[in-house]
Design a protein around this motif. Sequence first.
Motif, short mmCIF file in Angstrom:
data_model
loop_
_atom_site.label_atom_id
_atom_site.label_comp_id
_atom_site.label_asym_id
_atom_site.label_seq_id
_atom_site.Cartn_x
_atom_site.Cartn_y
_atom_site.Cartn_z
N SER A 526 41.93 -13.07 -36.13
CA SER A 526 42.43 -14.43 -36.35
C SER A 526 41.30 -15.20 -37.00
CB SER A 526 42.85 -15.10 -35.04
OG SER A 526 41.73 -15.66 -34.39
N HIS A 527 41.51 -16.48 -37.21
CA HIS A 527 40.44 -17.26 -37.82
C HIS A 527 39.31 -17.51 -36.83
CE1 HIS A 527 38.47 -19.97 -40.51
NE2 HIS A 527 38.54 -20.97 -39.65
N PHE A 528 39.60 -17.55 -35.54
CA PHE A 528 38.61 -17.96 -34.54
C PHE A 528 38.06 -16.76 -33.77
CE2 PHE A 528 41.55 -21.51 -35.07
CZ PHE A 528 40.67 -22.54 -35.38
N PRO A 529 36.73 -16.68 -33.62
CA PRO A 529 36.16 -15.63 -32.78
C PRO A 529 36.41 -15.91 -31.31
CG PRO A 529 34.43 -17.08 -33.58
CD PRO A 529 35.71 -17.54 -34.24
N VAL A 530 36.37 -14.86 -30.51
CA VAL A 530 36.53 -14.98 -29.06
C VAL A 530 35.16 -15.13 -28.39
CG1 VAL A 530 37.27 -13.76 -26.98
CG2 VAL A 530 38.73 -13.76 -29.01
N LEU A 588 44.33 -28.39 -25.25
CA LEU A 588 42.96 -28.37 -25.75
C LEU A 588 42.10 -27.42 -24.92
CD1 LEU A 588 42.27 -32.10 -26.69
CD2 LEU A 588 43.01 -30.24 -28.14
N GLY A 589 42.69 -26.28 -24.53
CA GLY A 589 41.97 -25.32 -23.70
C GLY A 589 40.84 -24.61 -24.41
N GLY A 590 40.92 -24.55 -25.75
CA GLY A 590 39.84 -23.99 -26.54
C GLY A 590 39.58 -22.53 -26.27
N THR A 591 38.31 -22.16 -26.42
CA THR A 591 37.92 -20.75 -26.35
C THR A 591 38.20 -20.15 -24.98
OG1 THR A 591 36.20 -21.22 -27.98
CG2 THR A 591 36.04 -19.15 -26.79
N ASP A 592 37.96 -20.88 -23.90
CA ASP A 592 38.19 -20.33 -22.56
C ASP A 592 39.64 -19.92 -22.37
OD1 ASP A 592 35.55 -20.72 -22.06
OD2 ASP A 592 35.82 -22.10 -20.38
N ALA A 593 40.57 -20.80 -22.78
CA ALA A 593 42.00 -20.47 -22.63
C ALA A 593 42.37 -19.29 -23.51
CB ALA A 593 42.85 -21.69 -22.99
N MET A 594 41.78 -19.20 -24.67
CA MET A 594 42.03 -18.08 -25.57
C MET A 594 41.57 -16.77 -24.94
SD MET A 594 41.09 -18.36 -29.58
CE MET A 594 39.44 -17.72 -29.53
N ASP A 596 41.21 -16.18 -21.71
CA ASP A 596 42.09 -15.89 -20.57
C ASP A 596 43.39 -15.23 -21.03
OD1 ASP A 596 40.22 -17.00 -18.91
OD2 ASP A 596 41.28 -18.90 -18.65
N ASP A 597 43.94 -15.68 -22.17
CA ASP A 597 45.23 -15.17 -22.63
C ASP A 597 45.12 -13.81 -23.30
OD1 ASP A 597 46.61 -17.33 -21.68
OD2 ASP A 597 46.92 -18.29 -23.62
N PHE A 598 44.08 -13.60 -24.11
CA PHE A 598 44.09 -12.44 -25.00
C PHE A 598 43.23 -11.27 -24.53
CE2 PHE A 598 45.64 -15.78 -27.77
CZ PHE A 598 46.70 -15.14 -28.40
N VAL A 599 42.11 -11.51 -23.89
CA VAL A 599 41.25 -10.40 -23.50
C VAL A 599 41.96 -9.41 -22.58
CG1 VAL A 599 39.15 -9.79 -22.23
CG2 VAL A 599 39.09 -11.59 -23.97
N PRO A 600 42.73 -9.86 -21.57
CA PRO A 600 43.46 -8.88 -20.75
C PRO A 600 44.45 -8.04 -21.58
CG PRO A 600 43.39 -11.00 -19.63
CD PRO A 600 42.89 -11.23 -21.02
N ILE A 601 45.07 -8.64 -22.58
CA ILE A 601 45.99 -7.89 -23.44
C ILE A 601 45.22 -6.86 -24.26
CG2 ILE A 601 47.66 -8.08 -25.33
CD1 ILE A 601 48.34 -10.87 -24.34
N LYS A 632 32.26 -18.31 -20.68
CA LYS A 632 33.04 -17.09 -20.88
C LYS A 632 32.79 -16.47 -22.25
CE LYS A 632 36.85 -18.39 -17.80
NZ LYS A 632 38.32 -18.65 -17.69
N ALA A 633 32.46 -17.31 -23.25
CA ALA A 633 32.20 -16.80 -24.60
C ALA A 633 30.84 -16.11 -24.72
CB ALA A 633 32.29 -17.93 -25.62
N CYS A 634 29.99 -16.24 -23.68
CA CYS A 634 28.67 -15.60 -23.68
C CYS A 634 28.83 -14.15 -23.23
CB CYS A 634 27.71 -16.34 -22.76
SG CYS A 634 27.40 -18.05 -23.25
N ALA A 635 29.37 -13.33 -24.12
CA ALA A 635 29.72 -11.95 -23.76
C ALA A 635 28.52 -11.16 -23.27
CB ALA A 635 30.35 -11.26 -24.97
N GLN A 636 28.76 -10.32 -22.25
CA GLN A 636 27.74 -9.48 -21.64
C GLN A 636 27.92 -8.04 -22.13
OE1 GLN A 636 25.59 -11.15 -19.32
NE2 GLN A 636 26.73 -12.91 -20.11
N PRO A 637 26.87 -7.42 -22.67
CA PRO A 637 27.02 -6.06 -23.20
C PRO A 637 27.33 -5.05 -22.11
CG PRO A 637 24.70 -6.66 -23.12
CD PRO A 637 25.48 -7.91 -22.77
N THR A 638 28.20 -4.12 -22.41
CA THR A 638 28.50 -3.03 -21.48
C THR A 638 27.75 -1.76 -21.87
OG1 THR A 638 30.43 -2.41 -22.80
CG2 THR A 638 30.79 -3.94 -20.96
N GLN A 639 27.23 -1.71 -23.10
CA GLN A 639 26.44 -0.58 -23.58
C GLN A 639 25.72 -1.03 -24.84
OE1 GLN A 639 30.34 1.57 -24.14
NE2 GLN A 639 29.30 2.39 -25.95
#
Length: 727
Positions: A526-530, A588-594, A596-601, A632-639
């Motif tokens: 999409s246009h916006f990064p997660v 206006l949930g912004g990145t956090d709401a995004m 929550d909605d998409f990462v589980p999918i 939430k946008a401060c992603a933590q590396p898994t590897q």
Amino acid sequence: KATVSVLYWPTMRAQYLFPLLALHGACNMIDVIEEYRLPNTAVCKNGCDDWSNHDPSIWKNGKVPSNAQNHCAQPGAIVNDYIYGSWCYCKPDEEVKEVREEYKVPPPASWDNLGAFRCETTSKQFGTTPPPGFHYDTQPGLTGSLTYNLQTTLQECELLCQHNLTNCDFVSWGHGGFCYLAEWCQNKVPHSDYTTYHNGAQPVPPAPTPPPKVWDYCVSKEGVPEQINMQLAENGTVVVSWITFESAAPKAPPTTVANNRTFTGVTHVHKSPSGRNYYMHFVVVHSLVPGTTYTYVVKGGGAQAAWSSPNKFVAPNSWKEGAPTKFAIYGDLGIYKWNAMEWLEAGCLSGDMELFVHMGDHAYDEGEGDERRADGYMNGFQPALTKCAWMPSVGNHEIFEEPQLNRYRDSTWEKWGPLPITDENISEKDLSKYDGKSSATSSLGYLLSTGNHHGAGTHGATPSGTSRYFSVDFGLVHLVALDLNVYYGCDPCGEQCLQEQLVWLKKDLAAAEANREKVPWILVFSHFPVYCTGCNKPIPDYYVSDDAERHGNANKTEAHAWGKSPAHMKMLRDLGFKQPNLTAKHDLGGTDAMIDDFVPIFNQFGVDLYMGGHWHYYESLWPAQQGPDSCKACAQPTQKDFSTPNVTVHITTGNGGPPGIDTFNEDCPGPDCESIPATRKQTTEFGFGHITAHNHTHLTFRQFLNSNGSLFDEYTIFQPKHGPFTN
């Protein structure tokens, strides 16, 4: 793991980099010769002058192209200064020549007063390091301005023009001298917009009488196709689309002839704010054979319709079973001299790119000049888009610009049918029945969204029936385009559209998961990064505004000032911000709401890559999961490698050619200042991404720089088993 890298990387370096690095140029925007357009004879009464009579430095490589002659054109080196597309110098008569000879800029020796230039250009364009000789002014009232204190000489004036510092004030002090910088720059770079001031201690000397206007923008020929492009529909199928301007509505369907096969399509109409009629033609061309070269021409259905010049494209080899899949992917590409168009066209011609995936933000901004800005963008991109298909998607600049321009809306066949070409009695007033049934309100919004509808929205892997979000299988990769503008408040469609997209996405990914034996890789964009540096809890309505382009997406000070402005508050109400039809979570949930909605999918269906733009930089992350609730946008590396990742790989590449750059320190101090825990590699240099899916198990991503086509980053994902991610 190391052996795999050795097997694939050197081979692909040779195949891809060598053709690109054989090219060179002073800028990346190509020179575009538009023989299909005409001079504006109201200004250029004698037509266009031959380009050989003028300064060759305005062209990409510093010399006039052999086919330029006296045609309308967009010279690449100064494309920033001619924002409404092709233009030409007016052919002068003898009287005009004499006036020009008298119009002399004062010699450098007379420019002896100390002065300063204050420009609206901010650190956003140049980062923390201004151009040589400049500094960021901190005087009261000038904070954030770019200033150059100088002894005004011709050389220094040229330096100012060289950096395209428009909207500047010249302030002079002292000895009564005067620098005609405004006149000099306008003569050198006609679209510079300078205002000249004097300190009042000495009388202001009169400015020279300006000469007659020496150039003007070109106009469209009646019935002649322009803005020709191909949009991907499915494997073996593209939608060829173009625009004509005509005095009466077409009565016959538009036609495309490709290798002696004739295809007919549909025509839509769109009115610009001033009432100009755009006739937009869409023809589905199918049963294309991979690797075959097609020569094609297009023609509208109007009484004055003309055939286009022949175009050629090679049907993608990526459609062949067992062949690698190769395409470019980037966000935020406008018509600026540092854009990626040179490399996209070159990659298409060499066969190293067989599709362009554009992740939103086109033209900057489509509505300017009664939508002529969009016309110039599409004509400028036409040389590449007639040779390779593209997959354009929606960004905030296609929806949010001004209150009256809610752009790039859902324009489906059901909501907005084509012109009734069988109705021989259609009149001008009847057009209103067919105009405006899409919520798109710009010519580019109509053209791209309708093409998407007739293309992937109708023919895609799981047809969405909309241009907002859609998917398509391209070789070994299932591509999914999403519209996430609603999460940032710039899309009044609200909760209904948001929920419909989520339902469709699950359905689409379930079908893609079942088809992985044939199409193994899933890439969602999409246009916006997660996850990204600066993505933590941005002020949503500001995040998608034009002010964010100038001051930074995560500039909290500017964001709060912007939100308190009465004019902006009215704009927010007009555009439907904080809409009552959104749930509390999404308002206006912004990145956090995004997230929550998409990462589980993404985890549920094993999405291999997610890509976004918006931020005018490049950032690669290690495979990572979301950060803590505080960020939430401060992603933590898994590897710290890409072997068998058990999570989606995230990439931001939003620097294809925007107005300026972003930085990695806009949200400082903060948890995502400079980087986030998963950050692997970053750059603010303009560039574009490239993907090669070699086979079912190996996919290589590369980031190239626009400045010289060089490779900046490269890595290969090894995924032996595609499917849901398990923790």
